[in-house]
Design an enzyme around this catalytic site. Structure first.
Site, mmCIF file in Angstrom:
data_model
loop_
_atom_site.group_PDB
_atom_site.id
_atom_site.type_symbol
_atom_site.label_atom_id
_atom_site.label_comp_id
_atom_site.label_asym_id
_atom_site.label_seq_id
_atom_site.Cartn_x
_atom_site.Cartn_y
_atom_site.Cartn_z
ATOM 1 N N GLU A 69 0.951 -1.085 -0.073
ATOM 2 C CA GLU A 69 -0.025 0.055 0.082
ATOM 3 C C GLU A 69 1.004 1.365 -0.015
ATOM 4 O O GLU A 69 1.848 1.373 0.640
ATOM 5 C CB GLU A 69 -0.936 -0.005 1.245
ATOM 6 C CG GLU A 69 -1.953 1.357 1.264
ATOM 7 C CD GLU A 69 -2.884 1.081 2.261
ATOM 8 O OE1 GLU A 69 -3.674 2.260 2.272
ATOM 9 O OE2 GLU A 69 -2.717 0.390 3.105
ATOM 10 N N CYS A 114 -6.853 1.191 2.780
ATOM 11 C CA CYS A 114 -7.502 2.470 2.728
ATOM 12 C C CYS A 114 -7.310 3.533 1.511
ATOM 13 O O CYS A 114 -8.260 3.940 1.147
ATOM 14 C CB CYS A 114 -7.396 3.218 3.894
ATOM 15 S SG CYS A 114 -8.002 2.327 5.507
ATOM 16 N N ASN A 130 -12.271 -3.090 0.604
ATOM 17 C CA ASN A 130 -11.124 -3.199 1.520
ATOM 18 C C ASN A 130 -11.702 -2.872 2.946
ATOM 19 O O ASN A 130 -12.117 -1.587 3.287
ATOM 20 C CB ASN A 130 -10.173 -2.231 1.236
ATOM 21 C CG ASN A 130 -8.956 -1.919 2.411
ATOM 22 O OD1 ASN A 130 -8.114 -2.893 2.560
ATOM 23 N ND2 ASN A 130 -9.005 -0.915 3.203
ATOM 24 N N GLU A 131 -11.644 -3.747 3.958
ATOM 25 C CA GLU A 131 -12.228 -3.535 5.276
ATOM 26 C C GLU A 131 -13.220 -2.503 5.470
ATOM 27 O O GLU A 131 -13.190 -1.843 6.404
ATOM 28 C CB GLU A 131 -11.117 -3.306 6.359
ATOM 29 C CG GLU A 131 -10.264 -2.192 6.088
ATOM 30 C CD GLU A 131 -8.910 -1.828 7.020
ATOM 31 O OE1 GLU A 131 -8.946 -0.905 7.552
ATOM 32 O OE2 GLU A 131 -8.497 -2.878 7.333
#
Length: 844
Positions: free
Chosen positions: A262, A453, A584-585
């Site tokens: 990331e 994120c 994503n989460e």
């Protein structure tokens, strides 16, 4: 799927003799089966609590059962004026105000008051939906009323499932009496809330749940720093036997360990992406970071003139105009390091403004003057790309330099996309060699990218769009980074896929599920979090965007325009993409579920063989998103093949949860543990992570992928700790003990698991671990052993021949050390000793 946390622990805890977890006494009201509870919030950041009436006629707080998950951490996540309704079917409905300026309120649903479905945030007409209240109608629907900041009253109808919300235009005439609330005094403070009579067993359930949470917190707080007192009675040696059951072998995933990249903590620009010029596109702005502008990282002997009239590309509109003898300097990422005879590849786009020819001096300048230089001759009045080689003088001293550009003749020149790369990059593909080699040394079986994120971004306008990251540099669209800096997109999907190919790893691109990060700050309308997601009318186009990505990666250039774009960029062969992650989460809200299902169905309809990985939120059981995410995934097994779990936990949690995946349903979607780590960079964390990897191998039939996170961190620019690899401009400064655990498991991997059983005292069992895997491709077997005790482990191996002279690699050290001690040696036979706090892998 594994049993729900509460059901696993409640029975055990209700029978516990540990005094700190004993159920307190409470008053039974009216008869032997009912009691009274009060549901309220002690404060805006305290969440929703339940209190119960005691035999002293006072209210006792039973603990928090729900918190706000709206928008930014710190600035938001607040619960104002919660209102709870006990529905006629026995379930519970909750509404609350999130703040006084967002055009939404929060709505949640629960069957038991302790496990809540993830919250929805219905958009309404008022910027500030205050004091919402609920009433149930005879048809099972719900009427919700709220007040505007001016005191006006508004009406929203919710369906029976409490998932669809429709606001009626205009004002409501409901009477003020509707807002009357119950009150109770808890811990000396009087609060407004809602009173209910509930079955005694219901309160037992709530209290047992709180005890289960308290117990888990207590055991998860264990640390090895206290081992001297904790294990004072065991002495310096512990005897144990490992019984290997060679008749119990099962197939496990051959892609269990990989890496997750990331762009966080300057992992891309200024990190893995080897570009040495900062703000090469002149596109830095306040949107990236407060105080930044198009001239950040640039200096000049004259005022810097940023222009936009005739841009190189609509996606990169800024450029700089230079007059004769103006000198423009770039300081790089805290300097550009140059060493004697080092070679750099320089390039730039230049446009002559008012002349057909010019010359531009390109130089690297250090404290003692010019260390490398060349001249560029420019021609014509259109934008042209020029490149040159810069070679540092052999007599120069190693040190920081600046890049300097100086027009030498009369007539202005415009410049854009100024670039300087080391001539030597990883396999010639533009990545920083030492960082790429360190990642490759992990032997990852896959690479997840471009982020967590960062993928779903800071609001709807910042969702990562893969198609903006391919093509020529100038046509890639830069963007703010959710972590507070800038993405040039020089490291785009072509570079990610190329890197996977270069290191022999499967690409696993992860893209947003139609919603931004739930922690997004409010937009111009005051709407934060998921912001209602991409409008449903636009989701078909977004689905096509993701389908185009698969076509770009796998298609035939002769028949596909997307595949031709890949071929034109220098990669005519397909990348053979097999996996894609969606989401994503995320909060597993209604907004998320609607969009995720549409996206996954569209992909499966076009590419049924692509493995789709969903998400179950940012934490493990018993979080609301985990529970709802698994429920959603199991209900959509036809389109979701595996789910992405995330958790960052204490060393104590990992020690006491080695059985975490043992009871997972083997018929449901598979598990990708996409982000996980213990919360430090010490040897203690490495030990428990090794234990967890043994658990993952034991459950490698259901857990098919895993990746530590985050991967990279540039010193002085940390957004998150811990990380696996720390670096500066010049070198890798720290490969953590956790890095070496990941390296060991990446190198000594298997596709078959051989069962085993540790024979050791029960109170010591949670401090040792073993895993035996066989690599059928290489014909090798690996015995992995972890001793996380402060004493030597004298171990006898039964059922698995250990020939004298078998080699092993070992990680050892003191628990608080931050640097790994790696050694290699040979074993003497089936009886061996493991020093305290040791990870050992024996190759057979």
């Amino acid at each position: 799927m594994k049993k729900i946390f509460l059901l696993v622990l409640c029975v055990t805890l209700s029978m516990s003799v540990d005094a700190q977890f004993q159920q307190p006494a409470y008053q039974i009201l009216g008869n032997d089966t009912t009691c009274q509870i009060f549901v309220y919030s002690p404060g805006e950041t305290a969440g929703l609590h339940v209190a119960y009436l005691t035999d002293t006629q006072s209210w006792c707080d039973a603990g928090k059962v729900c918190g706000s998950d709206y928008a930014q951490w710190g600035a938001e996540k607040k619960m104002h004026d919660p209102y709870v309704l006990h529905a006629t079917d026995g379930t519970w409905r909750l509404v609350f105000s999130v703040n006084n300026y967002s055009p939404c309120f929060a709505a949640a649903y629960s069957e038991d008051l302790v496990t809540w479905r993830p919250q929805d945030y219905p958009r309404v007409s008022q910027k500030g939906a205050l004091k919402p209240i609920i009433f149930q109608m005879d048809d099972g629907t719900f009427d919700i009323y709220y007040k505007g900041k001016d005191g006006s009253r508004h009406y929203v109808q919710a369906n029976q499932q409490f998932r669809k919300f429709t606001e009626t235009p205009g004002l409501s005439t409901i009477d003020e009496v509707a807002w009357m609330r119950d009150t109770a005094t808890v811990a000396g403070h009087t609060h407004q809330g809602n009173l209910f009579d509930v079955p005694k067993v219901h309160l037992d359930y709530i209290l047992n749940y709180q005890m289960a949470l308290a117990h888990d917190v207590a055991i998860s707080g264990e640390t090895m720093l206290n081992d001297a007192s904790r294990f004072a009675s065991i002495g310096n040696n512990v005897n144990a036997t490992l019984v290997v059951k060679t008749n119990q072998i099962k197939r496990i995933s051959d892609k269990l360990t990989g890496v997750f990249f990331e762009d966080i903590s300057y992992a891309a620009d200024g990190g893995l992406y080897a570009e040495l010029i900062q703000n090469r596109d002149f596109e830095y702005s306040e949107t990236d970071r407060h105080g930044w502008s198009a001239t950040t990282a640039w200096q000049s002997n004259s005022p810097i003139r940023v222009e936009r009239a005739i841009p190189l590309s609509k996606n990169n509109p800024n450029y700089v105009s230079l007059a004769r003898r103006d000198t423009l300097y770039n300081i790089g990422w805290d300097g550009i390091t140059a060493t004697p005879q080092q070679q750099f590849d320089f390039s730039v786009y230049i446009r002559n403004e008012n002349t057909d020819k010019n010359q531009v001096l390109v130089a690297l300048i250090g404290d003692r003057g010019v260390v490398a230089q060349t001249k560029i001759k420019t021609e014509g009045q259109g934008w042209n790309r020029y490149s040159a080689k810069l070679i540092v003088d052999k007599k120069a001293m190693k040190g920081n330099v600046r890049l300097a550009l100086t027009p030498l003749k009369t007539g202005n020149v415009d410049i854009d996309m100024v670039s300087l790369f080391p001539s030597e990059t990883f396999k010639g593909h533009g990545l920083r060699k030492d960082l790429a080699e360190a990642i490759a040394a992990l032997h990852p079986k896959f690479v997840r990218f471009p982020g967590g994120c960062m993928t779903h971004g800071q609001g709807l306008d910042n969702i990562y769009r893969w198609n903006e990251t391919v093509g020529t540099w100038q046509d890639r669209k830069p963007a703010p980074n959710i972590w507070g800096y800038h993405q040039t997109r020089g490291l785009g999907f072509l570079e990610y896929f190329q890197f996977c190919e270069d290191i022999g790893a499967e690409p696993l691109p992860v893209l947003a599920a139609g919603v931004p990060c739930q922690n997004s700050r409010p937009n111009a309308d005051g709407y934060g979090g998921q912001m209602g997601g991409i409008p449903m009318a636009d989701i078909p186009a977004y689905c096509q965007e993701l389908i185009n990505m698969i076509e770009w990666a796998n298609g035939d250039p002769s028949t596909s325009k997307w595949a031709k774009m890949r071929a034109d960029a220098g990669h005519p062969a397909p990348f053979n993409l097999k996996y894609i992650g969606i989401g994503n989460e995320d909060i597993i809200s209604t907004v998320f579920e609607e969009r995720c299902e549409m996206i996954c169905r569209a992909i499966k309809a076009k590419y049924p063989d692509i493995v789709i990985c969903g998400t179950v939120g940012p934490s493990h059981e018993p979080s609301a998103d985990y529970i709802e995410g698994w429920k959603f995934a199991n209900a959509h097994k036809d389109i979701i093949d595996m789910v992405d779990e995330h958790y960052y936990e204490s060393t104590g949690w990992f020690m006491h949860h080695q059985d975490y995946y043992d009871s997972y349903d083997r018929t449901g979607p598979k598990v990708y543990l996409g982000e996980w780590a213990s919360r430090s960079t010490t040897h203690e964390s490495a030990l428990v992570e090794a234990m967890h990897l043994c658990s993952l191998e034991r459950n490698g039939d259901v857990v098919v992928m895993s990746s530590y996170a985050p991967l990279l961190c540039k010193e002085r620019y940390s957004n998150w700790n811990p990380d696996l690899i720390y670096f500066n401009n010049d070198s890798i400064t720290h490969l953590t003990p956790s890095y070496h655990v990941q390296r060991l498991w990446g190198n000594y991997w298997g596709d078959r698991y051989i069962a085993s059983d540790f024979k050791i005292k029960d109170n010591l069992r949670y401090r040792v671990a073993a895993s035996i895997v066989k690599n059928t491709k290489l014909g090798k077997t690996y015995l992995k052993l972890i001793n996380a005790l402060p004493a030597q482990l004298s171990l006898n191996i039964e059922g698995l021949p250990i020939p004298a002279g078998a080699t092993y690699e070992e990680l050892s050290g003191k628990v608080n050390e931050k640097h790994a001690k790696i050694s290699k040696s040979k074993v003497d036979g089936p009886n061996m000793t493991l020093p305290p706090y040791t990870v050992r892998i024996i190759e057979l």
